[in-house]
Design a protein around this motif. Structure first.
Motif, short mmCIF file in Angstrom:
data_model
loop_
_atom_site.label_atom_id
_atom_site.label_comp_id
_atom_site.label_asym_id
_atom_site.label_seq_id
_atom_site.Cartn_x
_atom_site.Cartn_y
_atom_site.Cartn_z
N SER A 159 0.86 -1.14 0.00
CA SER A 159 -0.11 0.18 0.04
C SER A 159 0.93 1.17 -0.20
O SER A 159 0.29 2.29 -0.49
CB SER A 159 -0.88 0.01 1.17
N ALA A 160 2.01 1.10 0.41
CA ALA A 160 3.00 2.23 0.81
C ALA A 160 3.74 2.58 -0.61
O ALA A 160 4.37 3.65 -0.79
CB ALA A 160 3.89 2.10 1.66
N LEU A 161 3.75 1.57 -1.61
CA LEU A 161 4.40 1.61 -2.70
C LEU A 161 3.48 2.17 -3.79
O LEU A 161 2.66 1.75 -4.15
CB LEU A 161 5.15 0.33 -3.22
N SER A 162 3.98 3.30 -4.72
CA SER A 162 3.51 3.64 -5.93
C SER A 162 3.55 2.49 -7.10
O SER A 162 4.53 1.77 -6.89
CB SER A 162 3.93 4.99 -6.32
N ASP A 163 2.95 2.62 -8.09
CA ASP A 163 3.43 1.68 -9.07
C ASP A 163 4.61 1.91 -9.78
O ASP A 163 5.46 1.10 -10.19
CB ASP A 163 2.15 1.75 -10.28
N SER A 164 5.13 2.86 -9.78
CA SER A 164 6.55 3.58 -10.39
C SER A 164 7.64 2.64 -9.56
O SER A 164 8.52 2.33 -9.77
CB SER A 164 6.59 4.91 -10.55
N HIS A 165 7.50 2.83 -7.85
CA HIS A 165 8.37 2.23 -7.38
C HIS A 165 8.35 0.85 -7.34
O HIS A 165 9.26 0.14 -7.48
CB HIS A 165 8.12 2.45 -5.72
N LYS A 166 7.22 0.38 -7.56
CA LYS A 166 6.96 -1.34 -7.62
C LYS A 166 7.78 -1.67 -8.94
O LYS A 166 8.52 -2.71 -8.80
CB LYS A 166 5.45 -1.63 -7.72
N ASN A 167 7.56 -0.96 -10.00
CA ASN A 167 8.45 -1.36 -11.14
C ASN A 167 9.79 -1.01 -10.93
O ASN A 167 10.68 -2.11 -11.60
CB ASN A 167 7.83 -0.33 -12.18
N ILE A 168 10.37 -0.42 -10.30
CA ILE A 168 11.71 0.11 -10.12
C ILE A 168 12.24 -1.37 -9.13
O ILE A 168 13.22 -1.74 -9.60
CB ILE A 168 11.99 1.27 -9.29
N LEU A 169 11.58 -1.75 -8.37
CA LEU A 169 11.89 -2.78 -7.25
C LEU A 169 11.84 -4.25 -8.10
O LEU A 169 12.24 -5.09 -7.32
CB LEU A 169 11.32 -2.43 -5.88
N PRO B 239 12.95 4.85 -3.72
CA PRO B 239 13.36 6.14 -4.21
C PRO B 239 12.32 7.26 -3.67
O PRO B 239 11.12 6.90 -3.87
CB PRO B 239 13.82 5.97 -5.65
N PRO B 240 12.91 8.25 -3.32
CA PRO B 240 11.89 9.42 -3.30
C PRO B 240 11.35 9.82 -4.39
O PRO B 240 11.70 9.66 -5.58
CB PRO B 240 12.79 10.50 -2.41
N THR B 241 10.05 10.31 -4.23
CA THR B 241 9.39 10.79 -5.45
C THR B 241 9.41 12.30 -5.47
O THR B 241 9.67 12.70 -4.24
CB THR B 241 7.84 10.30 -5.46
#
Length: 185
Positions: free
Chosen positions: A72-82, A171-173
């Motif tokens: 829930s804390a991760l955005s879609d862009s963060h999930k894609n990076i990770l 990573p910070p957004t």
């Protein structure tokens, strides 16, 4: 073996977790084993089964909540990076490592609960004349159950630290800039 056959969910999960070597070298598992040796008096009674049945289901719920918190804390862009595999992680993706760690904790806690129920039910009768060996077997099964109980409890620490690590490496957004208002005359 059929080359078109997909690996099982278990094998895919534990490949991300790091396999048996990661489990056996895990400081959490080693601490659970040491605690189990220190708790040798519990090997001779069934009190640990009551503890396991009252503690582990709650901890499994906590582990599932930690897993939900991560996603829930991760955005879609963060999930894609990770999700990207990294050489430093032996070709594994950070998101899958974190997921497998939290899922592993939940599985251990569920297995510990089932193991304690099975142990308490005493499904095998003692064969007359084999009481000595039955007692040794009961002590061994009890020690195993206590180790699973300890490991399931200690894995909560691993889940909490995993959530912390995930939040630390995300990573910070960039904050969206507020719309500029025209100067008033």
């Amino acid at each position: 073996m059929d080359k078109n056959k997909k690996p099982s969910n278990w094998s895919r999960l534990y490949r991300q977790y790091g396999g048996w070597p990661s489990l056996l070298r895990s400081p959490y598992f080693i601490i659970a084993c040491i605690l189990s040796i220190a708790e040798w008096r519990l090997w001779h009674d069934e009190k640990w089964t009551e503890m396991a049945r009252s503690i582990l289901p709650t901890l499994a719920g906590f582990s599932i909540a930690a897993y939900a918190l991560i996603f829930s804390a991760l955005s879609d862009s963060h999930k894609n990076i990770l999700r990207k595999r990294q050489k430093a992680l032996k070709g594994r993706a950070p998101l899958l490592i974190v997921s497998s760690t939290v899922i592993h904790a939940t599985i251990v806690q569920a297995i510990g609960t089932l193991y304690s129920i099975l142990y308490a039910s005493k499904p095998f009768p003692t064969i007359p004349g084999m009481e000595y060996y039955a007692n040794i077997a009961n002590i061994m099964f009890s020690a195993t159950g206590i180790t699973i109980l300890n490991y399931g409890i200690i894995l909560v620490i691993g889940s909490v630290l995993t959530v912390f690590t995930m939040m630390e490496i995300v990573p910070p957004t960039r904050e969206p800039k507020p719309p500029s208002t025209p100067p008033t005359p």
